[in-house]
Structure formats: C-alpha cells, structure tokens
Motif scaffolding. Structure first.
Motif, PDB file in Angstrom:
ATOM      1  N   TYR A 142       0.746  -1.281  -0.070  1.00 26.94           N
ATOM      2  CA  TYR A 142      -0.006  -0.049  -0.171  1.00 26.94           C
ATOM      3  C   TYR A 142       0.780   1.524  -0.256  1.00 26.94           C
ATOM      4  O   TYR A 142       0.532   2.345   0.444  1.00 26.94           O
ATOM      5  CB  TYR A 142      -1.019  -0.002   1.016  1.00 26.94           C
ATOM      6  CG  TYR A 142      -2.084  -1.015   1.020  1.00 26.94           C
ATOM      7  CD1 TYR A 142      -2.963  -1.013  -0.026  1.00 26.94           C
ATOM      8  CD2 TYR A 142      -1.831  -2.207   1.701  1.00 26.94           C
ATOM      9  CE1 TYR A 142      -3.947  -2.102  -0.203  1.00 26.94           C
ATOM     10  CE2 TYR A 142      -2.957  -3.258   1.469  1.00 26.94           C
ATOM     11  CZ  TYR A 142      -3.913  -3.201   0.714  1.00 26.94           C
ATOM     12  OH  TYR A 142      -4.929  -4.185   0.459  1.00 26.94           O
ATOM     13  N   PRO A 161      -2.191   9.587   4.399  1.00 25.66           N
ATOM     14  CA  PRO A 161      -2.963   8.412   3.749  1.00 25.66           C
ATOM     15  C   PRO A 161      -3.473   9.193   2.476  1.00 25.66           C
ATOM     16  O   PRO A 161      -3.617  10.376   2.342  1.00 25.66           O
ATOM     17  CB  PRO A 161      -4.125   8.377   4.918  1.00 25.66           C
ATOM     18  CG  PRO A 161      -4.228   9.499   5.643  1.00 25.66           C
ATOM     19  CD  PRO A 161      -2.600  10.105   5.456  1.00 25.66           C
ATOM     20  N   PRO A 178      -7.030   2.083   2.200  1.00 23.43           N
ATOM     21  CA  PRO A 178      -6.048   3.415   2.099  1.00 23.43           C
ATOM     22  C   PRO A 178      -4.545   3.050   1.765  1.00 23.43           C
ATOM     23  O   PRO A 178      -4.139   2.099   2.329  1.00 23.43           O
ATOM     24  CB  PRO A 178      -6.308   4.001   3.326  1.00 23.43           C
ATOM     25  CG  PRO A 178      -6.651   2.961   4.162  1.00 23.43           C
ATOM     26  CD  PRO A 178      -7.239   1.806   3.446  1.00 23.43           C
ATOM     27  N   ARG A 180      -0.503   4.967   1.472  1.00 21.36           N
ATOM     28  CA  ARG A 180       0.378   5.897   2.357  1.00 21.36           C
ATOM     29  C   ARG A 180       1.324   6.382   1.198  1.00 21.36           C
ATOM     30  O   ARG A 180       1.882   5.577   0.427  1.00 21.36           O
ATOM     31  CB  ARG A 180       1.072   4.988   3.429  1.00 21.36           C
ATOM     32  CG  ARG A 180       1.555   5.708   4.645  1.00 21.36           C
ATOM     33  CD  ARG A 180       2.256   4.755   5.539  1.00 21.36           C
ATOM     34  NE  ARG A 180       3.515   4.205   4.641  1.00 21.36           N
ATOM     35  CZ  ARG A 180       4.535   4.632   4.757  1.00 21.36           C
ATOM     36  NH1 ARG A 180       5.038   5.788   5.318  1.00 21.36           N
ATOM     37  NH2 ARG A 180       5.541   4.135   4.109  1.00 21.36           N
TER      38      ARG A 180
END
Lengths: 415, 231
Positions: A142, A161, A178, A180
C-alpha cells in the motif's frame, strides 16, 4: 565613410530611429521566442520518454497509445492480457519491460500501477532518472509514490494517507484500502509530476472485491488480501527496452503480428512525429502570426523613412552637390534601413536571451517546458539575416522615391 | 592658351513640368582664375543657371563647358563625378550634413572624386590647414557640424569647396545669411583662399555692394533670358 555617415545620421535622429529599432527588436524577440518555445516544447515532449524503445498496448492508433500511456491523456480502449505481456517479456530481444496499469484516480490526478523497475528504466530529459528526495520507492503493497505536482497541489507529505477512487472522476472510492505516501518524486517536468504511482499488485488488490467495474458487496480483509496471489490478469500498456537498437523493428513487427491478441507496438519517436503532424498546423499559425509582427515592424520602418524624406531633402541636395549620384542616395537609405534592422535584430536577440534567463525557471515550473539557453542556431541566424534583407527590400520603396526626388531637386531645394 | 573655366553658348533649357520655366543664354565666358559676380533677384533664373553649370541639369540645346569639357557629352554618372572633381559648391546656408563631423563634411566631395583626392594630398591635414586659414578654431574638425554657428558653418563650406583645389568655385549667395561685419571677413577669406588654390570664382547674389571685390560684375538679365509659360 558612407557607412559611418549613415550611422551618424541615424544617431542624430535617435528618437524616431530608436522607436523603429525597438519595434523591430520586439518583433524579432517575439519571432525567435515563439520558435524557441516551439522547439523547447517539442524537445520537452520528446524528453518525456527518453530511453524507451517501444510502447506496447492494445491495438488502436499510435498517437492514442502514446498519449494515454506516457502523457496520461485520454483512455485505453482495451487492455493487454497478462499472458501476452509475459510472452513479450520472454522474447530474447527484450532487455527490460515495465508494465503500466491505468484507470484509477486520486482527486484530479491519475493513478498508475507499475513495478519498481519503472523507477530504474523510466528516463527523461536526456537520460535522467527519477529521484525520490523524500521517502522511498514502492516497498509495501500500500505504498504510493506521488509526483511533485500532486504533493504541491494537495499538500501531501511522506506518511499521509491516500484513498484511490475507482475510475476517473468517479464517486466510488477504494476507501477500504487506503494507501500511504511513501515517497515524493522530485520535479521532472514530465507527466510523472501529476501521477500517483502504486504497485501493480496494489491495483489488483483494491479490485479484489470488484467484478465488471462494480463492487460485489463482499469486503475481503486486508490481511487476507496480502496473502493472495495478486498477479494481474491484464495491464494497460508496457514500456520496453531492447538489448540492441537493431532489434527494435524486428520486435515491433513480432508484437504487431502477435496472433493471440491484437496488440500495437510503437516507437515513441515515430508516434511523436505523427503527433507533431497534427499540432503542426497550430505551430505554423503561431509562426505565421509572429512573422506578420516582424513584417508590421518593417512597414513601420518604411513609413518612418517615407516621412523623414521631406525633411531630408536638403541633405540629399548636399550629397548631390558634392558629386553623389542618385544611386548613392538610394544606397545610403538602404544602408540606413539595414543598420536599423541589424540593431533591431541584435537588440531583439538580447531581449530574447534576457527573457530566457528570467523566464526559464518559471516556464519549467509552470508548464514543464525546459527552454535551453544556447547560442543562436544557424536557423535563427538565417532568420535574422532574412529580417535585415527584408528591411533592405522594404526601404527600396522610400529610397526609390528619394532617388527620384534628388533627380528632380538637384542641388537646389526651395525651403 | 588655357580653355575658359566656364563657357556657355547658345544654351536653352526648360524644366520638365515645372510651370514651363525656361531659360536661354547666348554667350557667357569666364577665364581661369577670374572672379565673377552675377547679380540677379530671386526668380531671375540663377538657380537654373547654377544647375546647368554644375551639371545637375543638362541643356536642351547649346553647350555648357567647364574647363573645356562639354557637360552635354557626359553621361549622368560621369557628370556627377565631374562635378565632384572640378567644382566646389557653396550654398546660401545649410551647407553641411549637420550630424557629421566637420572633417567628414570637408572630405565628403573627395569621396566621389579620386583625382581631386590625389590633388589634396594628405586629406585630413589639408582640411586642418584650410580650417586654420579660414580662421576656424583648431578643435572644430571633430565637432558635429550642426553645433557650429552659421558663420562658422559657411567657412567650413568654403573649406569643403576649396579642398583639392577644384578649378571652379560656385557660390550661391553665400553671405546672405551672415551679418554685414562677418560678410566682409568671410569674403576676404574666400577670395584669399580661392586665389591661393588658383580657382575661378562664380558667385551669384542680389547684393550689388559686393561687386567691388570681383574682376567682373554682370547682371543676370544681360546674359540670360527667361520665360515662364502660363501652361
């Protein structure tokens, strides 16, 4: 001596001559400036994809493929299947291949899924690599690496985020997963500045619970997703580098004739040429307009010479009395016009370089167009020579009138 | 026997399209070294006569000879060069290119006359010598001509007319822009230098008082008949 007298005569009429020279200088600066911006813009476009030998995508038009894959303009009509991608990657001509997956967005910026190899092979402006001065590249699933414009426009810092939206300008968000901000790429002047880069696997991950472009209703937990095989089934396009440039055409042909799926491979330079043919009309119009400005300035000069003739009749009579032939007087006026044009050309060149020195960082920051500050090219020098020649030509009309006047007046002018 | 400095015989001339002004001169001669004052009011044809003498205009019939050369036999370009070689011209006023330095003004006719340039020798020192002889300050050569007083400008014009010692000096009312006191010294200097150069001097004026200095004084209407057609 005649040249010096012509120069002194111009100096003596400093105000009107100065205005004329200034008008010529501004028009020359505009003309050269348009040319600079035009070539600079072309070079910047070409610089966007340095080092990439082929762009591969679903079969469409080469300009379209170039626009959506590199410039993030428009959309792909179709995808490339992962199997085809692997077939291409397995070719022995291929030195490196970077997949690209487009289709999602974050705010007004596009999201691009790719592999960390993108950062190794994507080159811009004569072979420069992307730099990530803040944070790091794609390591976690992510992680998102954002371009400089994205960071500046949205005020993001490393660690913030990010929620990716599904599709472009849509109201459905991938808010269950979400991202980062892992790193911010230094300003490049390329579309990378306006791109959110995530891993290819992450694109797959956020679409786990999606089918045919709609949410299925299930929500797979993030931990489960991390354990899944996130190999995509399709990508949007791929950037390819070959081992030897001699193999480019062979590979391109192989891809274009690939039987399992209709694919298109284009050379970025060739596709750009096609693009220039399309925008060439606008460029020609711009050059035409700026050339008209130069012509206007020269007509202004012609009017100025015409209006000076009557007050210079006395001077012409002196020249005639001293033994100057009418042709000498014609030559004198032409030389004066050429001197004015030459001064205007040099001053215009000075204005151009002054503008370049002041405007270069601003234009680079605002438009991503890098205008190189080089000595004038042969083409520009020719342009200036043509301006001076055109001034000589334009001055012929008033000079011929002076010729006739000096024939009629002789050395006796009744004032 | 030297040919006359200037000779006109059976000359007729009409300006093309200028209200039909025409002039004829049956006979007029000037010997070498002679000084002649032509007296005439404005409109008496003196400008036309000077144009003919200087070869700016050519006679429709008859002969205008300067130093034995019939100007009518020369082509336009050759006439211009001949003028530069043989004739020094002084106007009433506004003689000089105002933006050019005095020295450039003086040397200007030499630019079109290689033989006169050769006669002048070292041109710049010769210009300086003439200026000094005409009572101009030493630093005048580098000055812009437009900055000089009218009197000084007229003297520079004399220096320009005399440089390279042309055989004929033509002066068109050179003193009319000067006050009486300067007129006198101006004429003295002009005569002195013209004598020194051995040049003939043809001056046109309406001022009879100048006549005493000249070898001959001639009324224009005695040698010239003019006609203005109401065309």
């Amino acid at each position: 001596m005649i040249l010096r007298l012509a120069a002194q005569s111009l100096v003596a009429r400093a105000l009107t001559v100065g205005m004329t020279v200034l008008a010529i200088a501004l028009s020359v600066a505009l003309f050269l400036g348009v040319e600079k911006v035009r070539t600079g813009a072309r070079a910047s476009f070409a610089d966007t994809i340095a080092g990439t030998d082929l762009i591969v995508g679903a079969r469409s038009g080469s300009v379209q493929l170039l626009l959506y894959s590199v410039f993030r303009i428009g959309n792909a009509t179709n995808n490339v299947s992962w199997d085809s991608y692997r077939d291409i990657a397995a070719r022995r001509e291929v030195d490196w291949i970077v997949p690209i997956s487009l289709g999602d967005s974050h705010k007004q910026f596009r999201v691009m899924g790719t592999t960390p190899a993108f950062f190794d092979h994507y080159k811009y402006r004569g072979g420069r690599s992307l730099e990530i001065p803040q944070g790091h590249g794609l390591t976690d699933l992510y992680d998102a690496v954002i371009g400089a414009d994205v960071a500046a426009a949205l005020g993001y810092a490393v660690g913030d985020p990010i929620v990716v939206s599904h599709g472009l300008a849509s109201f459905t968000a991938h808010d269950d997963q979400p991202f980062r901000v892992a790193g911010i790429v230094a300003k490049t002047g390329t579309p990378v500045d306006r791109t959110v880069i995530v891993s290819l696997a992450a694109i797959e991950a956020i679409h786990v619970d999606w089918k045919s472009g709609a949410k299925t209703g299930q929500t797979t937990p993030v931990e489960a997703i991390r354990d899944m095989d996130l190999t995509p089934t399709a990508i949007t396009a791929a950037l390819v580098g070959v081992k030897s440039r001699l193999q480019i055409f062979g590979l391109q042909r192989w891809i274009n004739e690939y039987s399992q799926e209709p694919l298109l491979a284009v050379l970025p330079g060739v596709a750009l040429q096609e693009l220039w043919q399309i925008v060439g009309v606008a460029e020609t119009a711009l050059i035409g307009v700026s050339a008209m400005v130069v012509v206007t300035a020269l007509i202004g000069m012609m009017a100025m010479i015409f209006s000076s003739l009557s007050e210079r009749r006395r001077e012409m009579a002196i020249w005639r009395a001293m033994g100057a032939r009418p042709a000498t007087i014609l030559g004198l006026l032409v030389i004066e016009a050429m001197l004015m044009a030459a001064c205007g050309a040099v001053l215009g060149l000075g204005l151009l370089y002054m503008g370049l020195f002041m405007g270069q960082p601003l234009i680079d920051a605002a438009f991503g167009i890098w205008l190189p500050i080089d000595p004038p090219s042969a083409r520009e020098v020719w342009g200036l020579a043509i301006v001076i020649g055109a001034a000589a030509l334009a001055s012929l009309l008033p000079a011929l009138r002076a010729y006739r006047m000096s024939l009629a007046d002789g050395m006796m002018v009744r004032i | 026997m030297h040919p006359p400095a200037l000779a006109l015989s059976d000359v007729t001339f009409a300006w093309p399209g200028r209200g039909g002004f025409s002039l004829s001169c049956m006979s007029f001669e000037m010997a070498q070294g002679e000084s002649v004052l032509l007296l005439g009011a404005s409109g008496s044809g003196k400008s036309t006569l000077l144009s003919l003498v200087c070869g700016i205009a050519t006679a429709d019939a008859g002969q205008v000879s300067v130093g034995g050369t019939d100007l009518g036999t020369l082509r336009a370009g050759a006439r211009d060069r001949f003028r530069a070689e043989q004739i020094g011209v002084i106007f009433q006023q506004f003689n000089l290119l105002p933006y050019a330095r005095v020295v450039d003004n003086i040397l200007l006719p030499l630019r079109f006359a290689p033989r006169r340039r050769a006669r002048a020798g070292a041109a710049a020192p010769e210009a300086a010598r003439l200026c000094a002889a005409l009572g101009l300050p030493e630093d005048v050569l580098k000055t812009q001509a437009g900055r000089l007083s009218v009197g000084q400008q007229q003297r520079v014009a004399v220096a320009r007319a005399l440089i390279g010692a042309p055989p004929l000096i033509v002066a068109d009312e050179p003193t009319s822009a000067l006050d009486a006191a300067t007129q006198d010294s101006f004429l003295s200097l002009l005569f002195e230098q013209a004598n020194k150069a051995g040049s003939s001097l043809l001056m046109v004026s309406h001022d009879e008082r100048l006549g005493a200095r000249f070898d001959r004084v001639i009324r224009l209407q005695d040698i010239v008949t003019t006609q203005r057609d109401a065309a």
